[in-house]
Every structure is written in C-alpha cells, then in structure tokens.
Design an enzyme around this catalytic site. Structure first.
Site, PDB file in Angstrom:
ATOM      1  N   CYS A   1      10.660  -2.569  -9.603  1.00 13.22           N
ATOM      2  CA  CYS A   1       9.923  -1.642  -8.726  1.00 13.22           C
ATOM      3  C   CYS A   1      10.900  -0.814  -7.887  1.00 13.22           C
ATOM      4  O   CYS A   1      10.633   0.366  -7.608  1.00 13.22           O
ATOM      5  CB  CYS A   1       8.957  -2.411  -7.827  1.00 13.22           C
ATOM      6  SG  CYS A   1       7.537  -3.043  -8.730  1.00 13.22           S
TER       7      CYS A   1
ATOM      8  N   CYS B   1       2.683  -5.073  -9.915  1.00 19.56           N
ATOM      9  CA  CYS B   1       3.829  -5.637 -10.621  1.00 19.56           C
ATOM     10  C   CYS B   1       3.481  -7.053 -11.100  1.00 19.56           C
ATOM     11  O   CYS B   1       2.679  -7.753 -10.477  1.00 19.56           O
ATOM     12  CB  CYS B   1       5.008  -5.674  -9.643  1.00 19.56           C
ATOM     13  SG  CYS B   1       6.482  -6.409 -10.333  1.00 19.56           S
TER      14      CYS B   1
ATOM     15  N   GLU C   1       0.832  -1.217   0.000  1.00 21.02           N
ATOM     16  CA  GLU C   1       0.000   0.000   0.000  1.00 21.02           C
ATOM     17  C   GLU C   1       0.863   1.263   0.000  1.00 21.02           C
ATOM     18  O   GLU C   1       0.562   2.221  -0.705  1.00 21.02           O
ATOM     19  CB  GLU C   1      -0.953  -0.001   1.203  1.00 21.02           C
ATOM     20  CG  GLU C   1      -1.976  -1.139   1.194  1.00 21.02           C
ATOM     21  CD  GLU C   1      -2.846  -1.198  -0.062  1.00 21.02           C
ATOM     22  OE1 GLU C   1      -2.984  -0.182  -0.770  1.00 21.02           O
ATOM     23  OE2 GLU C   1      -3.375  -2.292  -0.365  1.00 21.02           O
TER      24      GLU C   1
END
Lengths: 190, 455
Positions: A168, A141, A131
């Site tokens: 990421c 992802c 989050e």
C-alpha cells in the site's frame, strides 16, 4: 495547499486529534493541520435508525473542501450509517478528497466496557489512516496488519497497525507522485 | 486482483445503490449500478457480472425475483443476491427457490456483505483456476493436432512417433471421423519429410478417370478437356507424402496403377509414355474392412499387402469415451476463437449429453455438434439445452412411419435427399447427420443421381 486538514465534526477530544494528526502525518508524509469545527449538517439525523447519515456528513465536508490537492477529514462522536449497512466506522470518497471517521463505536464503553482513552486514540488513528487512504485510491488490503485492510469489528481494527504495508505504501507513493506531477503541470503551463 | 470481478447493484433507491456500490468499490471490486430491472437486463446483456445485488421490491414492471430470473437466462452462472428491507419467510423461500444465491436483509452488518462477496468470489476464482488447469491438461494430452488421453490412442501416438521417420507405407483404418487424416499428417509432419509437401487426395470423391488424372497428371490432349499438360498429386508430393483417403473405394484399374507406383516408384501421366520417378511416401486410409474386401475379391491382395506394411487402427470415439470431455473442450476453445464467441465452459448437464451419445460419426460428429451448439448458445457456458438436438427424438408408439412399397434403395435415396435438404445442401453436415463419411455420401449422391442443391 497540499496536505490534510482535520476537522472536529462538531467536536472531538483534543488529545485524540493530536495523536491522529501525528499518525496521519507519518503514514502519508504530508503536513497535517487542524481546522475549525464543522457543524452537523441539517437533516443528517435519522429518527428511524437513531443514527447519523455518513453520506450527509461527507457531503457537508465536500462543501467545505480547501483548495486542491488538500484533503479534509472530519472526526465525529456520532454513530454513522449508510443506507444499506447497519453502521460504518467511517466513510470516504474513493479517489476524492473528503473522509469522515466516527468515534462512537470505537469507544469501549459503546460495547459495555470501561473507557480506555489510549485504546480509543489508537483505534481512531488507524481508522483515520484507512479512510484517508481511500481518498488516495487505496482499496482494502489483504494484509490483516495493514490499516487498509477491512475492519468489520473491533478485534479486526485492534490487530492492525497505523503504518501502511509495503504494497500500500508503494501504491500511495505512486498516487502522491501523480499528485505532485499534476501540481507541477499547473504551475508550469505549456 | 478483485477489480477484474464486476458487480452490478440493482435498486430503485439511489441512496441504497450508491452506498452499497461505494462499500464494494472500497473492497476493490469494479461496481456498476442500475436503477431498475430493465436497466439491469440491458447491462447484463452488454457485460458479464460475477455478482448481482438485486433489490426485491422495485417499481416499473420487473420486481427483484423477475429481474433475477431474467438475469439467470442471460447469465446462468452469475450469482444473484436478493436484498430487501421487507423480509418475510415467503419471499426468502421464493428467492432461494428461483435461484438466488443469498437473501440479505438491509440494513445489514458490514461483515455480512463483505464476507458474502468474498466467499462467492473465492468459489469463482476456484472455478476459473479449474478451467485453466483443464486447458493445461488438454495440452498435455496433445500430439500434433491429435488430442487424447486414452490408452489405445497413446499406443497410436507411440506408433506414429516410431514410423514418422521411416519410408514404409502406412495403412490407417478406422471408422469415418476418427481422425485418419490427422494421424497421416502427424506421421508426415513429425518425420524427416515434415518440411516437404503433404498432398491429400480423397479417392472416393472422384470418378475413375478423374482420379487417374488427379493422381498421375495428364498430357495435353490425353482426353477431352485436357487442353494443357498437368502434374498429378504424386509429382506434386515429390520428396514428401501422398495421403490417399478412402483407398478402399478405388477402381480395379487405379488399383493396378497404384500397385505399380508402389513397386517401382515410377509412373506415366495419363496419355503419356515418359516414365516419371518420384520419391513419395504413401499413407493410405479407409473406413472399409480391407481384409474382407480382399477376401471378396473387390480389392487386390497384392496392393493390400503393399499398403499394409504398417497398420494403424483408430478406435471409434464410443470406445474411448474418456476423450469426449477433452475433445469437446478443445473444440470449444478453438471454435470460440474462430467464431468470435466467448464460450469457455461446458456445463455438467451438457457433458452428460455428450457422454451419453453414441457418436456414429465419431470425432468429426462431435466437432460439428459443438459448433452447432455454439451457434445457438446465448451465454458463456454450453448447456444441455444447446445440445438438445443430440437427444433422440421421441418415437411414436407405432414406430417410424414408413411409406409402403419402396425398395430399400429407394428408401435410402429418399432419406438422403430429405437429410440433404434439411442441411441446406451442406454435404459435411448431411454426412454427419447420416453417420457416414463424406466420400460415402458423394458415392451415394452419384449413384442415386441426387443433385447437391435441392432446387
């Protein structure tokens, strides 16, 4: 201040919060601190659904945001929903500064299994990273081991790690870089 | 990669649109919202969405099913998912019958939404890849500006490559619209003369005297109106190629002059005495059966043999139907660019219409048909409806109503005049509608004294 505040909403187990803060600090390389508890917002309980509105919780957190760029993560025991979905593990402002995580469905006992605190802590940490990742603009992802992958059930969540994947991490680094540049620009006005 | 897919969420309840939009945005999609059916239609006209989530019950005119039906008129290929809190078997059946891809009851499990969208997008990605591969394949079947995968055209391409660097005269025979000039250009531009002039002359479009002057030029004062000396096409093409289209239509006098040029590579301008030598390759073309013309004495046999050193016969489009999808996509891509329209695909139904047509006007007619369909096409996909004009008009049981007492020639004149009027005076379109080439049409317009613009 930069970094991240974690607030029980209104309460969460202290050892779980400790673990969550440690994993968040590692994932985002930011200082993480505990904030005082936040009360449930009035009107967040839905009698018809027997759940709490994640949107109302998020709104309550936005109202208590610390000065930018600091982010605020609420951790609640309550089962959360958004109008269109039957439940959510958490919700965040994409590119925003507030996020909330629900422990209710992460607990094995919710699904009729014996309690398992270490398992709950691992799940909560991954969901918290997920989050908070959204607040940095990260979207879901495709790497199933990355905490930013979409978890639609607990086996999905249990397969993930709390460490963002290289892709990421790179996006996160870019987002943090932008944040630092903005802060610098504010300190040194032209 | 998901951000390139746009999704529109349509619901009058803001909490619903916002929560669904937020969920899909976290999945990486580009999401917009609309609070009513009307707003959704406005947005659908302005941009293309891959998926529409539409609430079944919406106040203010358009409900979910009506909104979906209107969206599908604007974007037939869009996927519409109907969402409702009031699920009934009847509404589900209606929604699916009217073209909804899915019917979702809210609140729904998060898994349902994410997997549903992922599945739809996966299919759309495959469709897009398919279109890209189709285009790549089309490039593979390209030779100069010619596109074909038919065996007969492959033989033509081989012959073109073979003769490109020779000087021999080439005679290209084929029905109107089969691409004779494109083959001539391919020969010229893939050969050693490629950087030198390629000069095309339509022999049928000009009267005998004008054609002579056009080909060989004229001296000042050679005829009334010849106020200055002018070079002809042969001189202009020196070193390169002269393409003589519709060679079967030239007069006996021009046949003699041409024969001389081919034999001696020399000629005189009209009204002149000085001989001019040129190095020109001649490529001639005709839709006529020149052997028959020779047999019946309308075309000189010596000229025919001079021209027919290398003979290339182009098959009509109906004999290479496998090229129709390839050519149609080629024209669609090129015309989309030229007309500034974003029409990238041809529906299966439209393709069936194209495959079923006989194409008397060949590739030129196909190109015109695609252009005409694109003008009326309202979406990214060319549909069978856009090509409805190709379907034969139903005939009355008694057959065609023909005026009595007309000769065949009078009837032809009437029909050409009417078709020309219908095409707004456009000769190219009239020729295509009549299934004849432009030069034949010019010939008939002259013969019947039909003005090009109906007053």
């Amino acid at each position: 201040m930069s970094g991240l505040l974690v607030a029980p909403l209104p309460s969460a187990p202290a050892p779980l919060l400790d673990r969550l803060e440690r994993d968040l600090g590692r994932a985002f390389a930011l200082p993480v601190r505990r904030s005082g508890p936040v009360a449930e917002p009035a009107g967040a309980w839905s009698e018809t659904r027997g759940q709490w509105s994640a949107t109302d919780f998020l709104r309550a957190l936005v109202a208590r945001l610390p000065p930018p760029p600091c982010r605020l993560l609420g951790v609640t025991e309550h089962d959360l929903f958004v109008p269109v979905l039957s439940f959510v593990f958490g919700q965040a402002q994409l590119h925003g500064r507030a996020a909330v995580v629900s422990l209710a469905r992460l607990r094995p006992e919710f699904h009729g299994l014996p309690p398992d605190d270490p398992l709950l802590e691992r799940r909560a940490a991954k969901e918290a990273v997920h989050e908070v990742g959204h607040t940095f603009g990260l979207v879901h992802c495709l790497d199933r081991a990355c905490p930013m992958s979409l978890s639609i059930d607990l086996p999905d969540l249990d397969r993930k790690t709390a460490e963002p994947c290289p892709s990421c991490s790179a996006l996160l680094e870019g987002s943090l870089e932008m944040q630092r540049a903005r802060a610098q620009a504010e300190v040194e006005p032209r | 990669m998901r951000a390139r897919w746009h999704i529109l969420v349509v619901d009058d309840e803001e909490a619903m649109t916002e929560s669904l939009a937020a969920w899909l945005r976290e999945d990486g999609y580009s999401v917009e919202t609309a609070a009513s059916g009307r707003e959704a239609l406005e947005k659908a006209r302005a941009r293309e969405y891959a998926i529409y989530f539409v609430d079944l019950k919406m106040p203010g005119g358009l409900d979910g099913i009506e909104t979906m039906m209107e969206i599908r008129k604007i974007q037939p290929e869009a996927s519409v998912i109907i969402i409702t809190a009031y699920a009934t078997v009847d509404t589900a059946i209606t929604a699916m019958k009217e073209g909804a891809q899915e019917y979702v009851v809210k609140p729904c499990h998060p898994q349902e939404i994410s997997l549903l969208v992922e599945r739809i997008i996966r299919v759309k990605n495959l469709q897009r890849e398919n279109a890209i591969l189709r285009r790549k394949l089309s490039r593979q079947y390209r030779f100069c500006d010619l596109v074909s995968k038919s065996g007969r055209m492959a033989e033509v391409f081989d012959l073109v490559r073979e003769v490109a660097s020779q000087r021999s005269t080439v005679l290209i025979q084929g029905e109107s619209g089969t691409g004779k000039e494109l083959v001539a250009r391919a020969i010229h531009f893939s050969g050693e003369r490629g950087s030198l002039p390629f000069v095309a002359v339509s022999c049928a479009a000009l009267a005998e005297t004008l054609l002579e002057s056009e080909l060989f030029g004229h001296e000042r004062g050679a005829f009334t109106g010849a106020v200055v000396q002018r070079k002809g096409k042969f001189e202009a093409a020196d070193g390169g190629t002269v393409f003589l289209d519709e060679i079967g239509d030239i007069s006996p006098k021009v046949q003699v002059d041409l024969l001389r040029v081919l034999q001696e590579r020399r000629f005189s301008r009209v009204g002149g005495t000085t001989e001019i030598a040129v190095d020109v390759r001649v490529i001639a073309a005709t839709h006529r059966d020149l052997e028959t013309e020779v047999r019946e004495g309308r075309f000189r046999d010596d000229l025919f043999y001079r021209l027919n050193v290398i003979n290339i016969r182009l098959p009509p489009l109906r004999e290479r139907r496998e090229d129709i999808p390839l050519l149609a996509q080629e024209f669609l891509d090129r015309l989309s660019h030229e007309l500034g329209r974003d029409i990238g695909e041809i529906s299966d139904e439209a393709l069936r219409v194209l495959m079923d047509h006989d194409w008397p006007g060949n590739v030129r007619e196909l190109e015109n048909a695609i252009e005409r369909a694109m003008v009326t096409c309202k979406t990214r996909v060319l549909t069978g409806e856009d090509l409805a004009f190709l379907r034969p008009a139903p005939r009355s049981p008694s057959g065609l109503a023909l005026p009595a007492g007309l000769t065949l020639q009078e009837l032809e004149k009437e029909y050409i005049t009417a078709t020309l009027e219908r095409a707004g005076g456009n000769v190219k379109e009239t020729a295509s509608l009549l299934g004849i080439d432009r030069s034949t049409l010019y010939d008939k317009l002259r013969r019947y004294e039909i003005p090009r613009r109906a007053s």
